[in-house]
Design an enzyme around this catalytic site. Structure first.
Site, PDB file in Angstrom:
ATOM      1  N   ASP A 292      56.658  31.464  28.449  1.00 43.46           N
ATOM      2  CA  ASP A 292      57.353  30.560  27.530  1.00 43.46           C
ATOM      3  C   ASP A 292      58.655  31.228  27.110  1.00 43.46           C
ATOM      4  O   ASP A 292      58.677  32.057  26.197  1.00 43.46           O
ATOM      5  CB  ASP A 292      56.481  30.237  26.309  1.00 43.46           C
ATOM      6  CG  ASP A 292      57.159  29.221  25.396  1.00 43.46           C
ATOM      7  OD1 ASP A 292      58.381  28.971  25.565  1.00 43.46           O
ATOM      8  OD2 ASP A 292      56.496  28.673  24.507  1.00 43.46           O
TER       9      ASP A 292
ATOM     10  N   HIS B 233      62.336  31.946  20.301  1.00 43.14           N
ATOM     11  CA  HIS B 233      61.524  33.144  20.069  1.00 43.14           C
ATOM     12  C   HIS B 233      62.262  34.447  20.376  1.00 43.14           C
ATOM     13  O   HIS B 233      61.688  35.530  20.249  1.00 43.14           O
ATOM     14  CB  HIS B 233      60.248  33.064  20.921  1.00 43.14           C
ATOM     15  CG  HIS B 233      59.536  31.764  20.771  1.00 43.14           C
ATOM     16  ND1 HIS B 233      58.958  31.376  19.582  1.00 43.14           N
ATOM     17  CD2 HIS B 233      59.338  30.729  21.647  1.00 43.14           C
ATOM     18  CE1 HIS B 233      58.420  30.170  19.743  1.00 43.14           C
ATOM     19  NE2 HIS B 233      58.644  29.751  20.978  1.00 43.14           N
TER      20      HIS B 233
ATOM     21  N   ILE C 147      61.161  33.243  15.802  1.00 48.12           N
ATOM     22  CA  ILE C 147      59.772  33.141  15.343  1.00 48.12           C
ATOM     23  C   ILE C 147      58.804  33.392  16.502  1.00 48.12           C
ATOM     24  O   ILE C 147      59.190  33.377  17.671  1.00 48.12           O
ATOM     25  CB  ILE C 147      59.482  31.777  14.670  1.00 48.12           C
ATOM     26  CG1 ILE C 147      59.647  30.618  15.675  1.00 48.12           C
ATOM     27  CG2 ILE C 147      60.388  31.573  13.457  1.00 48.12           C
ATOM     28  CD1 ILE C 147      59.147  29.273  15.147  1.00 48.12           C
TER      29      ILE C 147
ATOM     30  N   GLY D 287      53.722  29.739  18.928  1.00 50.21           N
ATOM     31  CA  GLY D 287      52.470  29.263  18.339  1.00 50.21           C
ATOM     32  C   GLY D 287      51.270  29.724  19.165  1.00 50.21           C
ATOM     33  O   GLY D 287      50.241  30.139  18.636  1.00 50.21           O
TER      34      GLY D 287
END
Ligand SMILES: CCCCCCC[C@@H](O)CC(=O)SCCNC(=O)CCNC(=O)[C@H](O)C(C)(C)COP(=O)(O)OP(=O)(O)OC[C@H]1O[C@@H](n2cnc3c(N)ncnc32)[C@H](O)[C@@H]1OP(=O)(O)O
Length: 307
Positions: free
Chosen positions: A206, A211, A226, A229
């Site tokens: 990903d 990120h 961040i 998830g």
């Protein structure tokens, strides 16, 4: 980037066809993924986790964590629904639901079929649910199913506002938010993420710049990049396997998680677990901010009554 209601045709949704997506992985990918979700980070010879990254005790192949299955759905990240326009920088992962039908092999070639499982106009946002079924290329056997929910901020209003569009191809109780029990948790597990956790995790496939890129993170409304998830979900399910499955990851049958709030790499994750029959209800909090960031459930095979 709000969508134009006149372009959206609900009848076209069910006939949407996505090309079959091949996915091949090796033992190296499996080990890299395990490190990306914190396996052996605190203890390089962890008795429960070494088997995910190394041929422990001469085992033939390393074992695969069940949340690895979520990676098979990443090919659907660049989806298109006619009449729905969105800014990919504002996309957030809302929920993930995974069913595992047989233990994941250490390496495999898969065929993934992707369909739209749901679409909801929430006014300020659009919610899209993509379902990915993963079949082993050689045997044709169905290995697992993922339902990925993405929350597209600013993309709502694509249907007539007097009657906001909402469609799901599955019963409502599957994969939605859970009620956290009032009593004390059965187990609690604390784990630190690394400041570089997202940079390590992204190597599992990903590469969303949210990120890793400070500028993109700011545009998306965060002070810095961040955590994925699915990385947080990996930490939580790993905690459940450790505390409740006694390290036996093959007990995991189905996983559901809703991402409630973002996590910054370097923060401490505290996962609380409650037992309800063969279901583990869990909630993960960020210790530094005392905020719940993820909640859901994991259904298990053969949970011992001695627990
Ligand atoms: C196909 C392969 C794709 C793979 C994609 C993966 C790409 C990754 O790189 C991206 C990521 O990992 S992003 C990081 C992980 N995710 C997050 O950090 C999001 C955390 N959650 C939030 O910020 C808010 O809950 C937020 C912002 C999501 C919602 O908060 P609010 O705006 O306050 O929403 P609220 O007003 O409470 O609710 C509005 C309606 O939306 C529903 N809803 C809320 N949270 C949801 C969630 N997490 N998932 C699904 N639905 C959600 C609510 O139920 C509500 O609907 P209704 O009005 O019908 O009740």
């Amino acid at each position: 980037m709000s969508s134009d209601a006149s372009d959206f045709d609900p009848d076209r949704l069910s006939s949407l066809q996505f090309p079959e997506m091949p996915y091949t992985y090796s033992e190296r990918d499996v080990a890299l993924y395990a490190l990306g979700i914190g396996a052996c980070a605190r203890d390089a010879v962890d008795a429960d986790e070494l088997k995910y990254v190394y041929h422990e005790n001469g085992q033939q192949s390393i074992q695969v964590l069940p949340t690895f299955a979520a990676l098979f759905s990443l090919g659907g990240l660049k989806f298109e629904v006619p009449g729905l326009q969105y800014d990919p920088r504002l996309l957030l992962h809302g929920q993930q639901y995974i069913e595992i039908y047989k233990p994941l092999p250490t390496n495999a070639s898969l065929n993934n079929t992707v369909t739209v499982a749901g679409l909801h106009d929430k006014g300020k946002a659009a919610i899209v649910e993509m379902e990915t079924k993963s079949y082993e290329k050689d045997s044709g056997a169905l290995l697992c199913m993922n339902r990925t929910t993405v929350f597209l901020r600013g993309a709502g209003g694509f249907s007539k506002s007097s009657h906001p569009f909402s469609y799901s191809n599955y019963p409502k109780d599957k994969g939605s938010s859970v009620k956290i029990p009032k009593g004390q948790p059965f187990a609690v597990f604390e784990d630190c993420t690394l400041p570089s956790q997202a940079l390590l995790y992204r190597l599992s496939g990903d590469y969303n710049p949210l990120h890793s890129d400070p500028m993109i993170a700011k545009i998306a409304g965060f002070t810095s990049p961040i955590l994925h998830g699915l990385c947080t979900l990996g930490f939580a399910v790993r905690a459940i396997i450790k505390c409740i499955c006694r390290g036996d990851s093959n007990m995991v049958k189905c996983i559901s998680g809703r991402f409630l709030l973002h996590v910054y790499p370097g923060e401490t994750l505290v996962t609380e677990m409650w037992l309800e029959g063969s279901r583990v209800i869990y909630q993960t909090k960020v210790k530094e901010r005392s905020r719940a960031v993820l909640s859901g459930y994991v259904d298990l095979h053969g949970l011992s009554s001695s627990l």
